[in-house]
Enzyme design. Structure first.
Site, PDB file in Angstrom:
ATOM      1  N   CYS A  93       1.002  -1.146  -0.101  1.00 55.45           N
ATOM      2  CA  CYS A  93      -0.057  -0.018   0.061  1.00 55.45           C
ATOM      3  C   CYS A  93       1.011   1.363   0.281  1.00 55.45           C
ATOM      4  O   CYS A  93       1.526   1.801  -0.948  1.00 55.45           O
ATOM      5  CB  CYS A  93      -0.889   0.021   1.192  1.00 55.45           C
ATOM      6  N   HIS A  98      -3.619  -4.739   0.560  1.00 54.63           N
ATOM      7  CA  HIS A  98      -2.997  -5.546   1.983  1.00 54.63           C
ATOM      8  C   HIS A  98      -3.041  -7.031   1.811  1.00 54.63           C
ATOM      9  O   HIS A  98      -3.965  -7.410   2.416  1.00 54.63           O
ATOM     10  CB  HIS A  98      -3.687  -4.757   3.048  1.00 54.63           C
ATOM     11  N   GLU A 129      -1.494  -8.851   3.822  1.00 55.47           N
ATOM     12  CA  GLU A 129      -1.101  -9.264   5.424  1.00 55.47           C
ATOM     13  C   GLU A 129      -2.506  -9.514   6.051  1.00 55.47           C
ATOM     14  O   GLU A 129      -2.301 -10.268   6.829  1.00 55.47           O
ATOM     15  CB  GLU A 129      -0.586  -8.289   6.142  1.00 55.47           C
TER      16      GLU A 129
END
Length: 276
Positions: A131, A241, A243
């Site tokens: 990001c 994202h 994660e």
């Protein structure tokens, strides 16, 4: 799937932190999602890199830390990148400008990212940008950012914006599709030319730096992934994202696994060179 490697062979990566100012007290902070994804899906150990104040930007401690690492993760954050500070970390803003403003600017983070990227590129180590990390990589190499995707296109603003009416965990559900370049660095990881990703950002790449290659893009044409041209290892960044749902999203899991493998290979190469 977690990489099973002996502790002595496990790679160590640095993760960029952010600056938080509460009641006049400065704190460095980081969401645990990054650490958990790197530990469980990249199979690497993590070191949190502290943000940098202007008066400390010229101190060589950051370089010394970077020389001990096997990879760099440029994390996301709500703040916008200040290109002038990121490209020249030792420079100072005007006396009437705040270094930190929640959700707007975080110049200590910009200084950290500028120093970390410079050292990671110089050492040829693996990089994973996420990001804000993608935007930082583009700015570092001379590219530009759109200050507001809503100002660029109302549809784009709606597509990429944070979904504040949803619970936090659901804000990271898939938001739109991406097309993956079939002959780039991301395709062997994704193993598909189309995927679904989440989206929580107000800025995005306007002009792509010449040192970067477009690896994926959104339906509106916004760049969603890039890689460093001619990199000796995996140096890649994504706008979404990975994660957040790495345990259940296949593309996210593959991205962290590939990054972990690159970091371990780099660590092994460093070992044969005596840690240099």
């Amino acid at each position: 799937m977690t990489l099973q490697r002996p502790d002595k062979a496990r790679a160590v990566v640095g993760i960029t932190s952010n600056r938080l100012l509460v009641d006049g007290v400065h704190r460095d902070w980081l969401r645990r999602k990054y650490v958990k994804a790197l530990l469980h899906h990249a199979g690497v150990a993590c070191v949190i890199l502290p943000t940098i104040d202007a008066e400390d930007a010229s101190v060589e401690t950051a370089r010394a830390i970077m020389r001990t690492l096997d990879g760099l993760v440029l994390t996301g954050d709500e703040s916008n990148v200040d290109p002038a500070i990121l490209r020249a970390p030792a420079s100072c803003p005007g006396p009437d400008q705040q270094d930190i403003e929640i959700g707007i600017r975080d110049r200590p983070r910009d200084r950290l990212s500028g120093v970390a990227i410079r050292n990671a590129i110089a050492q040829g180590m693996p990089i994973l940008g996420i990001c804000r990390g993608l935007q930082e990589l583009n700015v570092y190499f001379g590219g530009t950012l759109r200050s507001s995707l809503s100002a660029w296109s109302l549809g784009s603003g709606q597509m990429h914006a944070e979904k504040t009416d949803r619970p936090r965990d659901r804000q990271y559900d898939v938001a739109h599709s991406i097309r993956v370049c079939p002959d780039g660095a991301l395709f062997p990881i994704a193993r598909t030319v189309e995927a679904q990703v989440n989206s929580l950002h107000n800025q995005g790449i306007e002009v792509l730096a010449s040192a970067l290659r477009r690896e994926a893009w959104a339906p509106d044409g916004l760049v969603e992934a890039v890689s460093v041209v001619g990199a000796p290892t995996l140096q890649i960044a994504v706008q979404w994202h990975p994660e957040w749902h790495a345990s259940t999203d296949l593309l996210s899991k593959r991205l962290f696994t590939a990054f972990g493998e690159a970091c371990v290979a780099y660590a092994e190469q460093r070992s044969t060179r005596g840690g240099q």
